[in-house]
Design an enzyme around this catalytic site. Structure first.
Site, mmCIF file in Angstrom:
data_model
loop_
_atom_site.group_PDB
_atom_site.id
_atom_site.type_symbol
_atom_site.label_atom_id
_atom_site.label_comp_id
_atom_site.label_asym_id
_atom_site.label_seq_id
_atom_site.Cartn_x
_atom_site.Cartn_y
_atom_site.Cartn_z
ATOM 1 N N ALA A 103 0.820 -1.216 0.000
ATOM 2 C CA ALA A 103 0.000 0.000 0.000
ATOM 3 C C ALA A 103 0.849 1.258 0.000
ATOM 4 O O ALA A 103 0.431 2.303 -0.511
ATOM 5 C CB ALA A 103 -0.914 0.006 1.224
ATOM 6 N N LYS A 104 2.037 1.195 0.577
ATOM 7 C CA LYS A 104 2.767 2.424 0.874
ATOM 8 C C LYS A 104 3.281 3.167 -0.350
ATOM 9 O O LYS A 104 3.693 4.325 -0.235
ATOM 10 C CB LYS A 104 3.897 2.126 1.860
ATOM 11 C CG LYS A 104 3.370 1.856 3.265
ATOM 12 C CD LYS A 104 4.450 1.869 4.318
ATOM 13 C CE LYS A 104 3.843 1.753 5.709
ATOM 14 N NZ LYS A 104 4.856 1.821 6.774
ATOM 15 N N ILE A 105 3.206 2.564 -1.510
ATOM 16 C CA ILE A 105 3.559 3.327 -2.707
ATOM 17 C C ILE A 105 2.536 4.438 -2.946
ATOM 18 O O ILE A 105 2.844 5.465 -3.563
ATOM 19 C CB ILE A 105 3.698 2.415 -3.944
ATOM 20 C CG1 ILE A 105 4.405 3.178 -5.082
ATOM 21 C CG2 ILE A 105 2.349 1.845 -4.364
ATOM 22 C CD1 ILE A 105 4.815 2.308 -6.245
#
Length: 344
Positions: A41-43
């Site tokens: 998710a962190k992209i």
């Protein structure tokens, strides 16, 4: 198929997976963020932080991005930096998954390890952040994205709420891990702003200090606030209805049970959130739609969470708990999974 020209054009529109349904119609759904580029998710927030810095004139062409990371944020920033022509330095420790460190190097990132003992595996969040801040301050072309205190972190997850509402009639309860806080509270903030607020249950490892209680070591990666670290502003307590702690044993047993019953690999922190949701699913109001944001998949943890030797060496292996989770998954199997059988 949509033709794209940047890897970041592939961010989002991740699928939703129905894991469990009670007799009263309450559903547990997983937002599978491992389908983003970099498998996490962190992209989403990495792109958001860089675009925000460009808009505010904090990053200029050819600039240098610096961040303290346990892996997934660094992977996202490495992709965005490569696309937009920046150098990227990740300040890391050896608590991070080795495959994440290797992948950051493959994407062109420079890794700087904290401490003198690069062979150690202690979580060193505070030391990492102090070093990243000092490195950025010493370089006129550098920008410290400071994910824990960057408002653009949470903004990067607004699209998660938009996607959930596009796929579902509503989201009643969010049960998700709290690391920086961006994914859970960014999603919750957007739902509230759209007039569709959800009950928010944050999950952190036993040993994390964000929800109070004694601090201590833990193995769930990319989540929680370890002792000595500062709780960042991305943790928005005004949106939190309840904070829950989950042990490494329970989190990892859940991830392992789901892999063997469904063929779905989840990261350890997602295992913790799903464990909490499964144990409480029957307590939620009938007909509730419960969503867990799965921030990454289990492929990055094959040498830890899914490795019996590593698990045994760290006293984390619990076949009994895995069996209990498997039983819950069978009990709450959706109608199209009535053939769900115990793992061998």
């Amino acid at each position: 198929m949509t033709l794209v020209t940047r890897v970041t054009d592939l961010i989002g529109r991740t699928p939703v997976f129905e894991l469990a349904t009670t007799d009263t119609g309450t559903r547990l759904l997983l937002k599978l963020e491992q389908h983003n580029p970099t498998g996490a998710a962190k992209i989403r927030m990495a792109r958001s932080m860089v675009l925000d810095a460009e808009e505010r004139g904090l990053l200029r062409p050819g600039g240098h991005i610096i961040e303290s990371t346990s892996g997934n944020t660094g992977l996202g920033l490495a992709v965005v930096a490569a696309e937009r022509g920046y150098r990227f330095t990740a300040v890391v420790d050896n608590h991070a998954c080795k495959d994440k460190l290797r992948a950051m190097r493959a994407l062109g990132a420079t890794l700087v390890f904290v401490g003198d003992d690069a062979a150690g595996d202690d979580l060193a969040t505070s030391a990492r952040e102090d070093l990243a801040e000092a490195m950025a301050a010493a370089r006129p072309d550098a920008y410290f994205t400071e994910q824990h205190n960057n408002p653009a972190n949470a903004v990067g997850y607004y699209a998660v709420a938009d996607e959930l509402l596009a796929d579902l009639d509503r989201v009643d309860i969010l049960v998700s891990a709290v690391g920086t806080g961006g994914s859970l509270f960014g999603t919750a903030r957007r739902l509230a702003d759209l007039g569709r607020p959800a009950r928010v249950i944050g999950v952190e490892p036993v040993g994390s200090i964000a929800f109070g209680g004694p601090g201590g070591p833990y193995w769930q990666s990319g989540t929680g606030t370890p002792p000595g670290a500062t709780i960042g502003t991305a943790v928005d307590y005004t949106l939190l209805d309840e904070g829950v702690k989950v042990s490494d044993v329970d989190a990892f047993a859940t991830a392992r049970a789901i892999a063997r019953t469904h063929g779905l690999l989840l990261g350890g922190s997602a295992g913790g959130s799903v464990h909490v949701a499964l144990e409480r699913l029957a307590e939620f109001p009938p007909g509730s739609t419960v969503v867990t944001i799965v921030c990454d998949g289990g492929e990055k943890y094959l040498d830890t969470v899914f490795d019996d030797e590593w698990m045994g060496a760290h006293d984390l292996l619990d076949p009994g708990m895995e069996a209990e989770v498997s039983a819950l998954l069978r009990q709450y199997a959706p109608s199209n999974r009535a053939d769900l059988v115990p793992a061998e």
